[in-house]
Design an enzyme around this catalytic site. Structure first.
Site, PDB file in Angstrom:
ATOM      1  N   THR A  71       0.846  -1.198   0.000  1.00 26.31           N
ATOM      2  CA  THR A  71       0.000   0.000   0.000  1.00 26.31           C
ATOM      3  C   THR A  71       0.882   1.249   0.000  1.00 26.31           C
ATOM      4  O   THR A  71       0.673   2.179  -0.794  1.00 26.31           O
ATOM      5  CB  THR A  71      -0.925  -0.005   1.244  1.00 26.31           C
ATOM      6  OG1 THR A  71      -1.796  -1.136   1.146  1.00 26.31           O
ATOM      7  CG2 THR A  71      -1.736   1.270   1.362  1.00 26.31           C
ATOM      8  N   ASN A 151      -6.079  -9.716  -7.530  1.00 24.34           N
ATOM      9  CA  ASN A 151      -6.222 -10.419  -6.255  1.00 24.34           C
ATOM     10  C   ASN A 151      -7.617 -10.987  -6.031  1.00 24.34           C
ATOM     11  O   ASN A 151      -7.806 -11.867  -5.207  1.00 24.34           O
ATOM     12  CB  ASN A 151      -5.863  -9.485  -5.096  1.00 24.34           C
ATOM     13  CG  ASN A 151      -6.632  -8.185  -5.129  1.00 24.34           C
ATOM     14  OD1 ASN A 151      -6.601  -7.471  -6.128  1.00 24.34           O
ATOM     15  ND2 ASN A 151      -7.334  -7.873  -4.064  1.00 24.34           N
ATOM     16  N   GLN A 179       0.496 -10.089  -6.048  1.00 25.04           N
ATOM     17  CA  GLN A 179       0.032 -11.484  -6.137  1.00 25.04           C
ATOM     18  C   GLN A 179       0.956 -12.359  -6.982  1.00 25.04           C
ATOM     19  O   GLN A 179       0.696 -13.560  -7.109  1.00 25.04           O
ATOM     20  CB  GLN A 179      -1.406 -11.541  -6.690  1.00 25.04           C
ATOM     21  CG  GLN A 179      -2.449 -10.900  -5.787  1.00 25.04           C
ATOM     22  CD  GLN A 179      -2.680 -11.656  -4.465  1.00 25.04           C
ATOM     23  OE1 GLN A 179      -2.333 -12.822  -4.318  1.00 25.04           O
ATOM     24  NE2 GLN A 179      -3.271 -10.972  -3.489  1.00 25.04           N
ATOM     25  N   SER A 199       4.698  -7.223  -1.555  1.00 20.63           N
ATOM     26  CA  SER A 199       4.380  -7.238  -0.131  1.00 20.63           C
ATOM     27  C   SER A 199       4.826  -8.551   0.512  1.00 20.63           C
ATOM     28  O   SER A 199       4.628  -9.622  -0.073  1.00 20.63           O
ATOM     29  CB  SER A 199       2.861  -7.078   0.007  1.00 20.63           C
ATOM     30  OG  SER A 199       2.477  -7.196   1.345  1.00 20.63           O
ATOM     31  N   HIS A 201       3.725 -10.257   3.188  1.00 18.22           N
ATOM     32  CA  HIS A 201       2.776 -11.236   3.740  1.00 18.22           C
ATOM     33  C   HIS A 201       1.988 -12.008   2.691  1.00 18.22           C
ATOM     34  O   HIS A 201       1.171 -12.865   3.017  1.00 18.22           O
ATOM     35  CB  HIS A 201       1.848 -10.566   4.762  1.00 18.22           C
ATOM     36  CG  HIS A 201       0.822  -9.641   4.215  1.00 18.22           C
ATOM     37  ND1 HIS A 201      -0.504  -9.970   4.165  1.00 18.22           N
ATOM     38  CD2 HIS A 201       0.904  -8.394   3.702  1.00 18.22           C
ATOM     39  CE1 HIS A 201      -1.196  -8.954   3.660  1.00 18.22           C
ATOM     40  NE2 HIS A 201      -0.349  -7.988   3.372  1.00 18.22           N
ATOM     41  N   THR A 237      13.173   4.497  11.006  1.00 17.79           N
ATOM     42  CA  THR A 237      14.118   3.424  11.344  1.00 17.79           C
ATOM     43  C   THR A 237      13.625   2.108  10.755  1.00 17.79           C
ATOM     44  O   THR A 237      12.463   1.752  10.883  1.00 17.79           O
ATOM     45  CB  THR A 237      14.286   3.331  12.878  1.00 17.79           C
ATOM     46  OG1 THR A 237      14.766   4.598  13.320  1.00 17.79           O
ATOM     47  CG2 THR A 237      15.269   2.238  13.268  1.00 17.79           C
ATOM     48  N   CYS A 327      -8.931  -7.451   1.100  1.00 18.93           N
ATOM     49  CA  CYS A 327      -8.794  -6.551   2.229  1.00 18.93           C
ATOM     50  C   CYS A 327     -10.141  -6.190   2.826  1.00 18.93           C
ATOM     51  O   CYS A 327     -10.201  -5.418   3.769  1.00 18.93           O
ATOM     52  CB  CYS A 327      -8.013  -5.314   1.819  1.00 18.93           C
ATOM     53  SG  CYS A 327      -6.349  -5.763   1.353  1.00 18.93           S
TER      54      CYS A 327
HETATM   55  N1  PLP Z   1      -2.149  -4.903  -4.073  1.00 18.12           N
HETATM   56  C1  PLP Z   1      -2.736  -6.105  -4.161  1.00 18.12           C
HETATM   57  C2  PLP Z   1      -2.978  -6.701  -5.514  1.00 18.12           C
HETATM   58  C3  PLP Z   1      -3.122  -6.797  -3.019  1.00 18.12           C
HETATM   59  O1  PLP Z   1      -3.701  -8.003  -3.125  1.00 18.12           O
HETATM   60  C4  PLP Z   1      -2.885  -6.193  -1.757  1.00 18.12           C
HETATM   61  C5  PLP Z   1      -3.371  -6.843  -0.533  1.00 18.12           C
HETATM   62  O2  PLP Z   1      -4.436  -7.445  -0.505  1.00 18.12           O
HETATM   63  C6  PLP Z   1      -2.229  -4.960  -1.721  1.00 18.12           C
HETATM   64  C7  PLP Z   1      -1.890  -4.336  -2.887  1.00 18.12           C
HETATM   65  C8  PLP Z   1      -1.901  -4.290  -0.424  1.00 18.12           C
HETATM   66  O3  PLP Z   1      -0.756  -4.917   0.165  1.00 18.12           O
HETATM   67  P1  PLP Z   1      -0.340  -4.614   1.661  1.00 18.12           P
HETATM   68  O4  PLP Z   1      -1.201  -5.471   2.527  1.00 18.12           O
HETATM   69  O5  PLP Z   1       1.110  -4.989   1.751  1.00 18.12           O
HETATM   70  O6  PLP Z   1      -0.537  -3.177   1.899  1.00 18.12           O
END
Ligand code: PLP
Length: 374
Positions: A71, A151, A179, A199, A201, A237, A327
């Site tokens: 994000t 996603n 993804q 990302s 996670h 940091t 999300c």
């Molecule tokens: N972009 C896509 C395609 C995602 O699937 C996601 C999370 O669902 C994000 C951006 C956001 O990632 P983050 O959780 O690292 O902010």
């Protein structure tokens, strides 16, 4: 039975990742900006991680920056490309993640920038010729921002073709590869990408750590200002545990890419086979060929009183899946992606997303429960 099929929302961390992070937490406590030995030890953790991320993506070390999330990476790219590079127009698509779509609304309030959206077909594909045509319509410096893998419905962008269209029209190209990074081969030394976001996670690494790849030819300034960390691009940091976890996760996924792809693809195929024999009245969302993510299966069924509580009922049976976008799991309104592909309001979408941990027994169990609920 507990079944986790929401890996597009987030993935469990690999054991290697947990061990690496634990080791850093226990043995590295210095501030990476300090010049004494404890600080230098922390600095080495970051620079070693950066080197490994760069190698996996075939980028130069100086082109990788650590952030708090994709994000943040996406917000940084959109804002700073306008402010620092003179971008006057952004072309994106209506199926992007909300962190792109909301960011676009935000930059439009601050800058005099023209925002245009490419149309998508009923599977979420954009047409490279339409992009080419739109780029030909104006000479102003344009940033094209398109995600590599969707996603919600799994539809993939042809990165090679789109990046070359942008290059031929001298447009900057950003891709949200959250993804796909690690899961698909990405060679930034051979693909003309200006910016890429990822990302931790989503790749079996930690939450709270992302990266931006910024091509050397279009370096931008900071989005977050402060003490000058990340070569002034991103102050604050550094999250040394997250950074070491990110690099370890990416190493693991790149090393095991083939296994991950084949396994998730076989789970996806098995899910569809089970559905075909279930008598459930279903349709699949998005592409169903090689241009679909192997780890995402999005399907829709007719909306009835039984589908009202479907996510709740799956949860009762120990099944984690998602109704809308990653999300906003649990939010029941139709997502912007389903709207963009003209999904009728009388259909209910459920997204199952897989990892290498899922088994065919789990698939059979989930489809059986779907059958019972529906
Ligand atoms: N972009 C896509 C395609 C995602 O699937 C996601 C999370 O669902 C994000 C951006 C956001 O990632 P983050 O959780 O690292 O902010």
């Amino acid at each position: 039975m507990k079944v986790y099929m929401d890996n597009a929302a987030t993935t469990p961390m690999e054991t290697d990742v947990v061990n690496t992070m634990k080791d850093v937490m226990e043995s590295v406590h210095g501030n990476p900006s300090s010049i004494h030995n404890a600080g230098r030890k922390a600095r080495i953790v970051i620079e070693d991680a950066r080197k490994r991320v760069a190698q996996n993506l075939k980028a130069s070390v100086g082109e990788i920056f650590f952030t708090s999330s994709a994000t943040e990476s996406n917000n940084t790219v959109l804002f700073c490309a306008i402010r620092d590079l003179g971008v006057k127009r952004i072309i994106s698509s209506p199926t992007e993640h909300p962190c792109i779509l909301n960011s676009l609304k935000s930059v439009q309030r601050v800058f005099d920038v023209d925002i245009q959206f490419l149309p998508v077909d009923d599977k979420g594909n954009i047409d490279p010729d339409t992009l080419d045509h739109m780029l030909s319509q104006s000479d102003v410096l344009t940033l094209v921002s398109l995600m590599h893998g969707n996603n919600e419905i799994g539809t993939m962008l042809d990165l090679e073709t789109i990046s070359k269209v942008c290059q031929s029209k001298r447009a900057l190209f950003h891709t949200d590869a959250v993804q796909t990074v690690g899961k698909y081969h990405i060679d930034l030394s051979n693909t003309p990408v200006s910016f890429l976001s990822a990302s931790g996670h989503k790749i079996y690494g930690p939450k709270g750590c992302g990266i931006i790849y910024i091509n050397n030819d279009n370096m931008i300034g900071p989005y977050i200002n402060g003490g000058g960390q990340e070569r002034t691009l991103r102050s604050g940091t550094e999250n040394i545990y997250g950074i070491s976890g990110f690099a370890t996760a990416l190493d693991w996924l790149c090393t095991n890419r083939k296994m991950h792809y084949q396994h998730t693809l076989s789970i996806r195929k098995s899910f569809i086979e089970n559905l075909q024999h279930s008598g459930i009245d279903y349709r699949l969302n998005g592409n169903q060929d090689e241009k679909t993510l192997s780890h995402i299966l999005s399907l829709n069924v007719p909306k009835t009183d039984k589908t009202e509580l479907i996510m709740f009922n799956l949860d009762i049976h120990g099944i984690c899946a998602s109704a809308g976008s990653a999300c906003s799991s649990g939010v029941e309104s139709q997502s912007h992606v389903l709207d963009a592909i003209n999904m009728p309001y009388d259909r209910k979408t459920i997204r199952f997303s897989f990892s290498h941990h899922n088994t065919k027994e789990e698939v059979a169990y989930v489809v059986r429960k779907l059958q019972e609920i529906l």
